[in-house]
Scaffold this motif. Structure first.
Motif, PDB file in Angstrom:
ATOM      1  N   GLU A 136       0.654  -1.046   0.175  1.00 34.23           N
ATOM      2  CA  GLU A 136       0.134   0.036  -0.078  1.00 34.23           C
ATOM      3  C   GLU A 136       1.046   1.166   0.087  1.00 34.23           C
ATOM      4  O   GLU A 136       1.883   1.347   0.918  1.00 34.23           O
ATOM      5  CB  GLU A 136      -1.014   0.088   1.119  1.00 34.23           C
ATOM      6  CG  GLU A 136      -2.043   1.174   1.240  1.00 34.23           C
ATOM      7  CD  GLU A 136      -3.092   0.705   0.208  1.00 34.23           C
ATOM      8  OE1 GLU A 136      -3.731   1.543  -0.439  1.00 34.23           O
ATOM      9  OE2 GLU A 136      -3.248  -0.410  -0.307  1.00 34.23           O
ATOM     10  N   PRO A 137       0.640   2.181  -1.027  1.00 29.74           N
ATOM     11  CA  PRO A 137       1.460   3.536  -0.951  1.00 29.74           C
ATOM     12  C   PRO A 137       1.165   4.289   0.087  1.00 29.74           C
ATOM     13  O   PRO A 137       0.042   4.449   0.409  1.00 29.74           O
ATOM     14  CB  PRO A 137       1.218   4.049  -2.241  1.00 29.74           C
ATOM     15  CG  PRO A 137      -0.254   3.490  -2.566  1.00 29.74           C
ATOM     16  CD  PRO A 137      -0.234   1.971  -2.008  1.00 29.74           C
ATOM     17  N   ASN A 138       2.239   5.007   0.599  1.00 26.45           N
ATOM     18  CA  ASN A 138       1.978   6.145   1.858  1.00 26.45           C
ATOM     19  C   ASN A 138       1.886   7.540   0.857  1.00 26.45           C
ATOM     20  O   ASN A 138       2.897   8.089   0.579  1.00 26.45           O
ATOM     21  CB  ASN A 138       3.178   6.037   2.634  1.00 26.45           C
ATOM     22  CG  ASN A 138       3.066   7.104   3.669  1.00 26.45           C
ATOM     23  OD1 ASN A 138       1.902   7.817   3.538  1.00 26.45           O
ATOM     24  ND2 ASN A 138       4.357   7.452   4.513  1.00 26.45           N
ATOM     25  N   ILE A 139       0.901   7.792   0.552  1.00 27.90           N
ATOM     26  CA  ILE A 139       0.619   8.932  -0.129  1.00 27.90           C
ATOM     27  C   ILE A 139       0.603  10.323   0.776  1.00 27.90           C
ATOM     28  O   ILE A 139      -0.028  10.306   1.626  1.00 27.90           O
ATOM     29  CB  ILE A 139      -0.939   9.079  -0.899  1.00 27.90           C
ATOM     30  CG1 ILE A 139      -1.142   7.422  -1.738  1.00 27.90           C
ATOM     31  CG2 ILE A 139      -0.920  10.153  -1.773  1.00 27.90           C
ATOM     32  CD1 ILE A 139      -0.036   7.534  -2.824  1.00 27.90           C
ATOM     33  N   LEU A 140       1.510  11.183   0.396  1.00 28.81           N
ATOM     34  CA  LEU A 140       1.757  12.543   1.067  1.00 28.81           C
ATOM     35  C   LEU A 140       0.954  13.616   0.387  1.00 28.81           C
ATOM     36  O   LEU A 140       1.092  13.640  -0.852  1.00 28.81           O
ATOM     37  CB  LEU A 140       3.253  12.515   1.087  1.00 28.81           C
ATOM     38  CG  LEU A 140       4.069  11.310   1.697  1.00 28.81           C
ATOM     39  CD1 LEU A 140       5.683  11.695   1.862  1.00 28.81           C
ATOM     40  CD2 LEU A 140       3.636  11.354   3.265  1.00 28.81           C
ATOM     41  N   PHE A 141       0.659  14.649   1.137  1.00 35.65           N
ATOM     42  CA  PHE A 141       0.310  15.710   0.757  1.00 35.65           C
ATOM     43  C   PHE A 141      -0.969  15.661  -0.389  1.00 35.65           C
ATOM     44  O   PHE A 141      -0.923  16.428  -1.497  1.00 35.65           O
ATOM     45  CB  PHE A 141       1.380  16.612  -0.115  1.00 35.65           C
ATOM     46  CG  PHE A 141       2.386  16.630   0.684  1.00 35.65           C
ATOM     47  CD1 PHE A 141       2.792  16.934   2.084  1.00 35.65           C
ATOM     48  CD2 PHE A 141       3.946  16.293   0.070  1.00 35.65           C
ATOM     49  CE1 PHE A 141       3.962  16.817   2.680  1.00 35.65           C
ATOM     50  CE2 PHE A 141       4.972  16.188   0.885  1.00 35.65           C
ATOM     51  CZ  PHE A 141       5.044  16.282   2.136  1.00 35.65           C
ATOM     52  N   GLN A 142      -1.618  14.681  -0.402  1.00 38.10           N
ATOM     53  CA  GLN A 142      -2.601  14.370  -1.351  1.00 38.10           C
ATOM     54  C   GLN A 142      -3.849  15.325  -1.706  1.00 38.10           C
ATOM     55  O   GLN A 142      -4.003  15.683  -2.692  1.00 38.10           O
ATOM     56  CB  GLN A 142      -3.322  13.101  -1.222  1.00 38.10           C
ATOM     57  CG  GLN A 142      -4.067  12.559  -0.025  1.00 38.10           C
ATOM     58  CD  GLN A 142      -4.660  11.445  -0.119  1.00 38.10           C
ATOM     59  OE1 GLN A 142      -4.724  10.582  -0.995  1.00 38.10           O
ATOM     60  NE2 GLN A 142      -5.699  11.189   1.169  1.00 38.10           N
ATOM     61  N   ASN A 143      -4.232  15.996  -0.527  1.00 41.51           N
ATOM     62  CA  ASN A 143      -5.396  16.730  -0.822  1.00 41.51           C
ATOM     63  C   ASN A 143      -5.043  18.284  -0.683  1.00 41.51           C
ATOM     64  O   ASN A 143      -5.549  18.920  -0.056  1.00 41.51           O
ATOM     65  CB  ASN A 143      -6.479  16.593   0.365  1.00 41.51           C
ATOM     66  CG  ASN A 143      -6.856  15.098   0.447  1.00 41.51           C
ATOM     67  OD1 ASN A 143      -7.310  14.384  -0.595  1.00 41.51           O
ATOM     68  ND2 ASN A 143      -7.032  14.445   1.296  1.00 41.51           N
ATOM     69  N   TRP A 144      -4.343  18.617  -1.825  1.00 45.73           N
ATOM     70  CA  TRP A 144      -3.775  19.744  -2.317  1.00 45.73           C
ATOM     71  C   TRP A 144      -4.855  20.283  -3.504  1.00 45.73           C
ATOM     72  O   TRP A 144      -5.022  19.445  -4.348  1.00 45.73           O
ATOM     73  CB  TRP A 144      -2.660  20.111  -2.480  1.00 45.73           C
ATOM     74  CG  TRP A 144      -1.807  19.984  -1.383  1.00 45.73           C
ATOM     75  CD1 TRP A 144      -1.877  19.213  -0.071  1.00 45.73           C
ATOM     76  CD2 TRP A 144      -0.459  20.659  -0.862  1.00 45.73           C
ATOM     77  NE1 TRP A 144      -0.856  19.417   0.630  1.00 45.73           N
ATOM     78  CE2 TRP A 144      -0.048  20.329   0.303  1.00 45.73           C
ATOM     79  CE3 TRP A 144       0.327  21.636  -1.799  1.00 45.73           C
ATOM     80  CZ2 TRP A 144       1.057  20.703   0.878  1.00 45.73           C
ATOM     81  CZ3 TRP A 144       1.445  21.952  -1.254  1.00 45.73           C
ATOM     82  CH2 TRP A 144       1.918  21.679   0.195  1.00 45.73           C
ATOM     83  N   GLY A 145      -4.798  21.733  -3.499  1.00 50.86           N
ATOM     84  CA  GLY A 145      -5.520  22.421  -4.663  1.00 50.86           C
ATOM     85  C   GLY A 145      -6.929  22.519  -4.241  1.00 50.86           C
ATOM     86  O   GLY A 145      -7.421  22.312  -3.217  1.00 50.86           O
ATOM     87  N   LYS A 146      -7.572  23.733  -4.656  1.00 47.66           N
ATOM     88  CA  LYS A 146      -8.739  24.199  -4.235  1.00 47.66           C
ATOM     89  C   LYS A 146      -9.961  23.160  -4.253  1.00 47.66           C
ATOM     90  O   LYS A 146     -10.899  23.262  -3.495  1.00 47.66           O
ATOM     91  CB  LYS A 146      -9.170  25.397  -5.222  1.00 47.66           C
ATOM     92  CG  LYS A 146      -9.606  25.000  -6.727  1.00 47.66           C
ATOM     93  CD  LYS A 146      -9.957  26.339  -7.447  1.00 47.66           C
ATOM     94  CE  LYS A 146     -10.428  26.166  -8.800  1.00 47.66           C
ATOM     95  NZ  LYS A 146     -10.835  27.350  -9.646  1.00 47.66           N
ATOM     96  N   ASN A 147      -9.916  22.242  -5.183  1.00 42.57           N
ATOM     97  CA  ASN A 147     -10.787  21.243  -5.282  1.00 42.57           C
ATOM     98  C   ASN A 147     -10.531  19.806  -4.230  1.00 42.57           C
ATOM     99  O   ASN A 147     -11.178  18.951  -4.218  1.00 42.57           O
ATOM    100  CB  ASN A 147     -11.226  20.748  -6.445  1.00 42.57           C
ATOM    101  CG  ASN A 147     -11.693  21.695  -7.657  1.00 42.57           C
ATOM    102  OD1 ASN A 147     -12.491  22.392  -7.112  1.00 42.57           O
ATOM    103  ND2 ASN A 147     -11.067  21.734  -8.833  1.00 42.57           N
ATOM    104  N   LEU A 148      -9.579  20.060  -3.585  1.00 40.34           N
ATOM    105  CA  LEU A 148      -9.051  18.853  -2.497  1.00 40.34           C
ATOM    106  C   LEU A 148      -8.969  17.496  -3.239  1.00 40.34           C
ATOM    107  O   LEU A 148      -9.214  16.515  -2.750  1.00 40.34           O
ATOM    108  CB  LEU A 148      -9.925  18.791  -1.554  1.00 40.34           C
ATOM    109  CG  LEU A 148      -9.949  20.226  -0.547  1.00 40.34           C
ATOM    110  CD1 LEU A 148     -10.924  20.021   0.490  1.00 40.34           C
ATOM    111  CD2 LEU A 148      -8.722  20.482  -0.129  1.00 40.34           C
ATOM    112  N   ASP A 149      -8.587  17.517  -4.541  1.00 33.44           N
ATOM    113  CA  ASP A 149      -8.419  16.289  -5.316  1.00 33.44           C
ATOM    114  C   ASP A 149      -7.183  15.983  -5.892  1.00 33.44           C
ATOM    115  O   ASP A 149      -6.980  15.028  -6.811  1.00 33.44           O
ATOM    116  CB  ASP A 149      -9.322  16.608  -6.867  1.00 33.44           C
ATOM    117  CG  ASP A 149      -8.837  17.921  -7.476  1.00 33.44           C
ATOM    118  OD1 ASP A 149      -8.024  18.195  -7.159  1.00 33.44           O
ATOM    119  OD2 ASP A 149      -9.546  18.156  -8.570  1.00 33.44           O
TER     120      ASP A 149
END
Length: 574
Positions: free
Chosen positions: A80-93
């Protein structure tokens, strides 16, 4: 009776519905309240970069024979990847860029990948900063970087923010160059910053049916009025030939599998060794096949001028015959490859007489320089295999800067501080020998086969060594022609015919005498004897003992080598 429109879906109808409970195991169920609502909202935000993409966008990627960024990650690792800083951007996508840490065969690897299903993978200030943070973290923690590039470039509506984002990422990646290695995959259609950024990496892998370049075909047409296809402008054939792409492969899966194989040969950072791999291949295995190859080549009608493919020798020396060649479609008069010898990773730099007699030109000199510098920075020992008649002469090479390219190669070799061995296979002439990892340029060990021909010049050297004898031979030609012509006239031949026949006979005689001097020069001077006498060669090695002798010397040198950064941080060569 009207039928309802069927919406496309990638959901498997046989898969049970996903139900996420926000309860503690063993807890007695109670009335749900604000806490459960907040937990559900948080869970949805975590899943948004993966699950909020419209099915149509995913289908577009699949229609183009491309994977989504999440599918590409699954090819690299089952963990399972450890996703960092994923929810960035104004749409949080995720803002069209995924960054994270993967565990690949027990090693931590920093990964980024453009999500083309979101805003065509474009870059703005937000995810440019996000990418820079990943690079900085990789440098601080000393872990390699893998990049999966699939971007339309800067996000135009973001204005200068997109350019700032790229500039921040450029700077961060350059600062970790020479600290940690990086492998870049080129997927889809990348232009502008989407090309500059990955080429800052250590290695670039490009599959078929992809493009990257300064500008796309549309811009070329509008500026220059030139119609050109993406393939001819920036496809893998173009970049494979120039060295902009280090490896070209068939498709995305092949690219990602190549990443894994290449990663197994390179270290985590500039103060560690490449991964050691236990082998069942005995270090003292006899390399009889090398003996057979050289015997068939040199006993052929063309003798010691017979070309042969040096990759066969590399294959026989490496553990189980396995090696990994870089830039295999470019400048094949030189082979650069990673292999293992007794479990240790080693870089091979070999002249290949099967192509252009192994002569070094601008392309092969720069190919060697880049590879040698990488190995030097990242503590990888080097084995040089020499078999070249020299640098390629001529107007074209001079116009392209062969002096500068040759100097780049020489500089990279002089700078090497990792263990290094020179093995002379056959020809080692002039400036090519002087600049190719001998004792004066810093070699730890210099070995030679009995087939070695070490000299200041090749056969043309007879012009200087036997100057007086050649002058006497050539000076006697007019007299010999006159004498032979007179003998023919006396025998009844016409004057003109007699002279022509005499000239042909004397020319053949002179050719034979010069050939005899060639053989004499080769026997007296084009051999390893003088090199052994002067200490330029450590010792001779029989072809069947190559793996054993090279392996023992390599292991000895590595036992006394402490991996470390080289004179502070040294950037990689491009």
């Amino acid at each position: 009776m009207s039928q309802k429109a069927i919406k496309p879906s990638l959901r498997n109808p046989l898969t049970p519905p996903e139900k996420v409970e926000f309860t503690i195991p063993g807890e007695i169920a109670g009335q749900a309240g604000g806490y459960e609502e907040v937990m559900k909202e948080g869970y949805d935000l975590i899943q948004r970069p993966i699950k909020s993409v419209p099915v149509g966008q995913i289908e577009k990627q699949h229609f183009k024979q491309r994977m989504t960024v999440w599918e590409r990650i699954k090819v690299l690792t089952q963990n399972e990847p450890n996703i960092l800083f994923q929810n960035w951007g104004k749409n949080l996508d995720g803002a069209s860029l995924v960054t994270g840490i993967l565990n690949i065969d027990g090693r931590d690897v920093a990964l980024y990948g453009h999500d083309f299903t979101v805003r065509a993978g474009s870059i703005d200030a937000t995810n440019g900063r996000k990418l820079a943070r990943l690079f900085n973290m990789a440098g601080e923690k000393g872990i390699p970087v893998i990049g999966m590039n699939d971007s339309a470039g800067a996000f135009v509506p973001a204005g200068v923010g997109g350019l700032d984002g790229y500039a921040e990422a450029f700077t961060a990646l350059r600062k970790i160059s020479g600290v940690v290695p990086s492998i870049m995959c080129m997927f889809g259609f990348n232009a502008g910053g989407g090309s500059y950024l990955p080429r800052q990496g250590s290695f670039v892998i490009q599959p078929e049916d992809t493009f990257f370049g300064l500008t796309g075909p549309g811009v070329v047409k509008s500026v220059l009025g030139e119609d050109i296809s993406p393939e001819d402008l920036g496809g893998p054939k173009v970049h494979g030939a120039t060295g902009v792409a280090d490896l070209t492969v068939a498709d995305e899966t092949a690219a990602l599998r190549t990443v894994l194989r290449l990663l197994s040969y390179i270290p985590d950072n500039n103060h560690s060794l490449a991964p050691f791999q236990e082998t069942s291949d005995p270090l003292d295995r006899k390399t009889w096949e090398i003996n057979t190859l050289l015997k068939k080549a040199f006993n052929s009608p063309t003798g010691f001028n017979t070309p042969f493919d040096v990759s066969i020798i590399i294959q026989q020396i490496c553990d189980h015959g396995d090696y990994f060649e870089l830039q295999p479609t470019r400048a094949r008069e030189a082979i650069t490859a990673f292999g293992r010898l007794g479990g240790h990773v080693v870089g091979f730099v070999a002249n290949n007489s099967a192509v252009a007699s192994g002569q070094i030109d601008c392309d092969s000199a720069l190919k060697i320089a880049r590879f040698v510098r990488f190995c030097n920075i990242y503590n990888i020992p080097l084995i040089f295999m020499e078999d070249t008649t020299g640098f390629l002469p001529g107007r074209d090479q001079e116009a392209r800067g062969i002096v500068q390219a040759g100097r780049s190669m020489l500089d990279s070799i002089v700078d090497v501080r990792t263990p290094r061995i020179l093995l002379i296979l056959r020809n080692a002439f002039g400036g090519a020998y002087a600049s190719y990892n001998n004792y004066p340029t810093g070699a730890d060990v210099v070995l030679a086969l009995p087939t070695t021909r070490l000299a200041v010049m090749g056969p043309a050297g007879k012009e200087f060594v036997y100057k007086s004898e050649l002058r006497k031979l050539r000076g006697s030609v007019p007299q010999r022609v006159q004498q032979a012509a007179e003998e023919r006239i006396k025998a009844g031949m016409e004057g003109d015919a007699a002279r022509k026949d005499a000239e042909a006979e004397v020319a053949e005689w002179l050719k034979g005498e010069e050939a005899a001097l060639n053989l004499r020069y080769e026997k007296e001077l084009m051999n390893p004897k003088e090199g052994l006498a002067l200490g330029s060669i450590s010792s001779l090695v029989m072809p069947a003992d190559l793996r054993k002798v090279l392996g023992e010397n390599l292991h000895f040198l590595l036992r006394h080598y402490k991996p470390s950064a080289w004179q502070g941080v040294q950037r990689e060569f491009h």
